[in-house]
Design an enzyme around this catalytic site. Structure first.
Site, PDB file in Angstrom:
ATOM      1  N   VAL A  23     -79.831  -0.141  26.529  1.00 54.71           N
ATOM      2  CA  VAL A  23     -80.923   0.136  25.592  1.00 54.71           C
ATOM      3  C   VAL A  23     -82.277  -0.059  26.276  1.00 54.71           C
ATOM      4  O   VAL A  23     -83.212   0.710  26.063  1.00 54.71           O
ATOM      5  CB  VAL A  23     -80.818  -0.759  24.327  1.00 54.71           C
ATOM      6  CG1 VAL A  23     -81.999  -0.538  23.395  1.00 54.71           C
ATOM      7  CG2 VAL A  23     -79.506  -0.495  23.597  1.00 54.71           C
ATOM      8  N   CYS A  24     -82.364  -1.074  27.119  1.00 58.69           N
ATOM      9  CA  CYS A  24     -83.639  -1.439  27.753  1.00 58.69           C
ATOM     10  C   CYS A  24     -84.345  -0.283  28.467  1.00 58.69           C
ATOM     11  O   CYS A  24     -85.542  -0.086  28.259  1.00 58.69           O
ATOM     12  CB  CYS A  24     -83.451  -2.608  28.705  1.00 58.69           C
ATOM     13  SG  CYS A  24     -82.878  -4.111  27.890  1.00 58.69           S
ATOM     14  N   PRO A  25     -83.642   0.501  29.302  1.00 59.82           N
ATOM     15  CA  PRO A  25     -84.388   1.550  30.005  1.00 59.82           C
ATOM     16  C   PRO A  25     -84.962   2.605  29.068  1.00 59.82           C
ATOM     17  O   PRO A  25     -85.993   3.199  29.377  1.00 59.82           O
ATOM     18  CB  PRO A  25     -83.363   2.151  30.967  1.00 59.82           C
ATOM     19  CG  PRO A  25     -82.034   1.773  30.427  1.00 59.82           C
ATOM     20  CD  PRO A  25     -82.238   0.469  29.712  1.00 59.82           C
ATOM     21  N   GLU A  76     -86.386   2.010  26.194  1.00 61.08           N
ATOM     22  CA  GLU A  76     -87.654   1.460  25.722  1.00 61.08           C
ATOM     23  C   GLU A  76     -88.699   1.434  26.835  1.00 61.08           C
ATOM     24  O   GLU A  76     -89.838   1.843  26.641  1.00 61.08           O
ATOM     25  CB  GLU A  76     -87.467   0.013  25.247  1.00 61.08           C
ATOM     26  CG  GLU A  76     -86.653  -0.131  24.013  1.00 61.08           C
ATOM     27  CD  GLU A  76     -86.648  -1.577  23.564  1.00 61.08           C
ATOM     28  OE1 GLU A  76     -87.007  -1.802  22.405  1.00 61.08           O
ATOM     29  OE2 GLU A  76     -86.324  -2.473  24.370  1.00 61.08           O
ATOM     30  N   ILE A  77     -88.303   0.931  27.983  1.00 60.27           N
ATOM     31  CA  ILE A  77     -89.238   0.758  29.093  1.00 60.27           C
ATOM     32  C   ILE A  77     -89.810   2.096  29.534  1.00 60.27           C
ATOM     33  O   ILE A  77     -91.022   2.231  29.732  1.00 60.27           O
ATOM     34  CB  ILE A  77     -88.537   0.025  30.256  1.00 60.27           C
ATOM     35  CG1 ILE A  77     -88.164  -1.396  29.812  1.00 60.27           C
ATOM     36  CG2 ILE A  77     -89.413   0.010  31.501  1.00 60.27           C
ATOM     37  CD1 ILE A  77     -87.194  -2.105  30.746  1.00 60.27           C
TER      38      ILE A  77
END
Length: 183
Positions: free
Chosen positions: A52-54, A56-57
């Protein structure tokens, strides 16, 4: 995790090592943003090389110019090291990496900042998805923390930042360009 209220108080000050947009290592700090009369959008994510993180980033990076137009600096934070951040940035997006970023990724390896902002999962040593908007005067104006399996919405972050910058009362579903409430 802390139970004390943080919004409408001075935000915890921080200084962290970070990988800058030019891929060099440097320090980022709230004091520096305040000195430059900038808003700070500080967000925490659990860890590098996840799923999920990439999303958002990279979404925040793709829209960074809009934050810049609003005199806001974006800083991403996890408990990973700057070396892990750099390896992730040096991995292309089509290989679950970040590729080029337009703002710094900071390393909270000692967990101090994550703990002060109340997002640290102590037993795991990782942060929840916390997002904080801090005024140029250092006041914490907005805070949202959610479970790590849910990504955040860049449109909503920009909307809230613009609402805060009006200095007025913004009703539910307010959008930039609409009138604020008169009291």
């Amino acid at each position: 995790m802390t139970d004390k209220r943080m919004v409408a108080k001075q935000a915890p000050r921080f200084e962290m090592d970070a990988v800058m947009p030019n891929k060099e290592f440097a320090k980022v700090s709230l004091e520096e943003n305040m000195k430059n009369d900038k808003w700070t959008v500080l967000y925490f994510y659990p860890m590098d090389f996840t799923f999920v993180c990439p999303t958002e980033i990279t979404s925040l990076s793709d829209r960074y110019d809009e934050f810049e137009d609003l005199d806001a600096e974006v800083i991403g934070v996890s408990t990973d090291t700057v070396h892990t951040h750099k390896a992730w940035i040096n991995t292309s997006r089509d290989e679950n990496g970040l590729g080029e970023l337009k703002y710094p990724l900071a390393a909270d390896t000692n967990h101090v900042v994550s703990r002060e902002y109340g997002v640290l999962i102590e037993e795991e040593g990782v942060a929840l998805r916390g997002l904080f908007i801090i005024s140029p005067e250092g006041e914490l104006m907005y805070s949202v923390v959610n479970h790590n399996n849910i990504g955040r919405d860049v449109d909503e972050t920009l909307r809230v930042l613009q609402a805060l910058q009006t200095g007025g009362l913004c009703p539910a579903n307010w959008k930039p360009g609409q009138e604020t409430l008169n009291v």
